[in-house]
Design an enzyme around this catalytic site. Structure first.
Site, PDB file in Angstrom:
ATOM      1  CG  ASP A   1      -0.734  -0.981  22.880  1.00  0.00           C
ATOM      2  OD1 ASP A   1       0.061  -0.211  23.454  1.00  0.00           O
ATOM      3  OD2 ASP A   1      -0.442  -2.158  22.629  1.00  0.00           O
ATOM      4  CB  SER A   2       2.325  -0.015  19.560  1.00  0.00           C
ATOM      5  OG  SER A   2       2.540  -0.918  20.619  1.00  0.00           O
TER       6      SER A   2
ATOM      7  CB  CYS B   1       0.764   2.597  24.022  1.00  0.00           C
ATOM      8  SG  CYS B   1       2.389   2.252  23.341  1.00  0.00           S
ATOM      9  CG  ASN B   2       3.546   2.457  29.872  1.00  0.00           C
ATOM     10  OD1 ASN B   2       3.476   3.198  30.834  1.00  0.00           O
ATOM     11  ND2 ASN B   2       2.888   1.310  29.812  1.00  0.00           N
ATOM     12  CB  THR B   3       6.236   3.155  23.678  1.00  0.00           C
ATOM     13  OG1 THR B   3       6.579   1.955  24.381  1.00  0.00           O
ATOM     14  CG2 THR B   3       7.402   3.602  22.836  1.00  0.00           C
TER      15      THR B   3
ATOM     16  CE1 TYR C   1       3.421   2.106  16.544  1.00  0.00           C
ATOM     17  CE2 TYR C   1       2.813   3.757  18.172  1.00  0.00           C
ATOM     18  CZ  TYR C   1       2.581   3.113  16.966  1.00  0.00           C
ATOM     19  OH  TYR C   1       1.510   3.506  16.203  1.00  0.00           O
ATOM     20  N   GLY C   2       8.465   0.257  20.639  1.00  0.00           N
ATOM     21  CA  GLY C   2       9.438   0.440  21.722  1.00  0.00           C
ATOM     22  C   GLY C   2      10.844   0.846  21.331  1.00  0.00           C
TER      23      GLY C   2
ATOM     24  CB  CYS D   1       5.596  -2.312  28.810  1.00  0.00           C
ATOM     25  SG  CYS D   1       5.185  -2.903  27.151  1.00  0.00           S
TER      26      CYS D   1
ATOM     27  CD  GLU E   1       2.593  -7.132  19.450  1.00  0.00           C
ATOM     28  OE1 GLU E   1       2.284  -7.361  18.280  1.00  0.00           O
ATOM     29  OE2 GLU E   1       1.890  -6.446  20.215  1.00  0.00           O
TER      30      GLU E   1
ATOM     31  CG  HIS F   1       2.841  -5.669  24.664  1.00  0.00           C
ATOM     32  ND1 HIS F   1       2.511  -4.376  24.342  1.00  0.00           N
ATOM     33  CD2 HIS F   1       2.677  -6.405  23.539  1.00  0.00           C
ATOM     34  CE1 HIS F   1       2.176  -4.341  23.061  1.00  0.00           C
ATOM     35  NE2 HIS F   1       2.270  -5.554  22.557  1.00  0.00           N
TER      36      HIS F   1
HETATM   37  N1  DGL Z   1       2.543  -1.696  24.900  1.00  0.00           N
HETATM   38  C1  DGL Z   1       3.460  -0.629  24.683  1.00  0.00           C
HETATM   39  C2  DGL Z   1       3.820   0.035  25.984  1.00  0.00           C
HETATM   40  O1  DGL Z   1       3.030   0.044  26.925  1.00  0.00           O
HETATM   41  C3  DGL Z   1       4.735  -0.918  23.966  1.00  0.00           C
HETATM   42  C4  DGL Z   1       4.780  -1.898  22.941  1.00  0.00           C
HETATM   43  C5  DGL Z   1       5.690  -1.540  21.829  1.00  0.00           C
HETATM   44  O2  DGL Z   1       6.923  -1.577  21.977  1.00  0.00           O
HETATM   45  O3  DGL Z   1       5.128  -1.253  20.793  1.00  0.00           O
HETATM   46  O4  DGL Z   1       4.892   0.578  26.096  1.00  0.00           O
END
Ligand code: DGL
Length: 275
Positions: free
Chosen positions: A11-12, A74-76, A43-44, A193, A159, A195
């Site tokens: 994950d990011s 991580c979805n992004t 990363y978003g 996401c 975060e 998070h």
């Molecule tokens: N946890 C990441 C996701 O599922 C995104 C977090 C990020 O923006 O880095 O998209």
């Protein structure tokens, strides 16, 4: 034959730990290596090129550790980098290894949760702009109405440990009002996401009565179990010692302090430098 190695989970930052937790619950027999690219998270809001470049670098690191299977939790990263890695990079750099994401398994089942046939997707800017969810859901549930809402402040709130603060109330309320304004028929909200499960309590406070809240951890764990059953050639390359190792690209002290909120267990991480 190559020695069996842990399953990589990426994950990011911390979010993927919410997925790893469910995976370990379901499949405790395997070894896992978790990598959070905390130094470069979130990363978003980053471009496709940047997310792709960072994700590929992390995937290559997992391969150097011997992993044959890597999950982008991580979805992004799944939205912006997975396809290119699977189609362009893997055939060249590691044709026997596999990289899987979290979007496809989620879209395969999400329609089953809805009676009104309207679902709402809450995600980062990057995931929403990629349109990955509506495109993939259309393949499995062509009659499902899909409404997306980007929640760019939610990952920074999580975060920075502000997910229980009044500031979090403001942004949760604002984004939920916006998505239900776009489609009041929504009866399922997907936390797209990794998070966002930490904001579940707050989200529930502002969710209209009767709306189901779905997070991805259990869906991904069930899908991984199914994948390993269907792919014995990959399964046999995954080591089984019930151990987990944690790595971060940033401070291990911060990671260990913070990660407990996501993993519900104390963690002792190690540092790696990728830049
Ligand atoms: N946890 C990441 C996701 O599922 C995104 C977090 C990020 O923006 O880095 O998209």
């Amino acid at each position: 034959m190559q020695k069996p190695a842990p399953i990589g989970v990426f994950d990011s930052g911390y979010g993927g730990l919410t997925v790893l937790k469910e995976i370990v619950n379901k499949l405790p027999q395997y070894d896992y290596i978790y990598l959070g690219d905390n130094a470069r998270a979130p990363y978003g809001n980053r471009s496709f090129e940047t997310v792709y470049h960072y994700t590929l670098q992390c995937v290559q690191w997992f391969f150097e550790q011997g992993c044959s299977l890597v999950i982008l939790a991580c979805n992004t990263a799944s939205a912006k980098a997975l396809r290119t890695i699977q189609q362009n990079d893997l055939p060249k750099i590691a044709p026997d290894k596999r990289v899987l994401g979290v979007i496809r398994p989620t879209t395969e089942v999400i329609g089953n949760y809805s009676e009104s046939k309207s679902v709402g997707i809450l995600a980062t800017n990057g995931t929403v702009i990629s349109n990955s969810y509506p495109i993939e859901i259309e393949k499995f549930f062509p009659n499902l109405s899909v409404t997306q809402e980007a929640c760019p402040m939610w990952v920074p709130l999580v975060e920075n440990n502000e997910y229980q603060s009044h500031g979090a109330d403001f942004f949760v309320k604002k984004n939920l009002a916006s998505i239900f304004g776009k489609d009041p028929k929504i009866d399922v909200i997907l936390l797209a996401c990794t998070h966002y499960p930490l904001l579940k309590e707050k989200i529930r406070e502002y969710l209209p009565v009767g709306v189901k809240l779905v997070s991805q951890g259990e869906i991904i764990a069930a899908s991984l179990e199914d994948y390993l059953n269907r792919h014995p050639e990959i399964e046999k390359k995954c080591s089984k010692g019930g151990k987990q190792l944690f790595y971060t690209t940033d401070s291990t002290e911060d990671f260990d302090n913070h990660a407990t909120n996501f993993f519900s267990q104390s963690i002792k991480s190690l540092h790696i430098d990728l830049s």
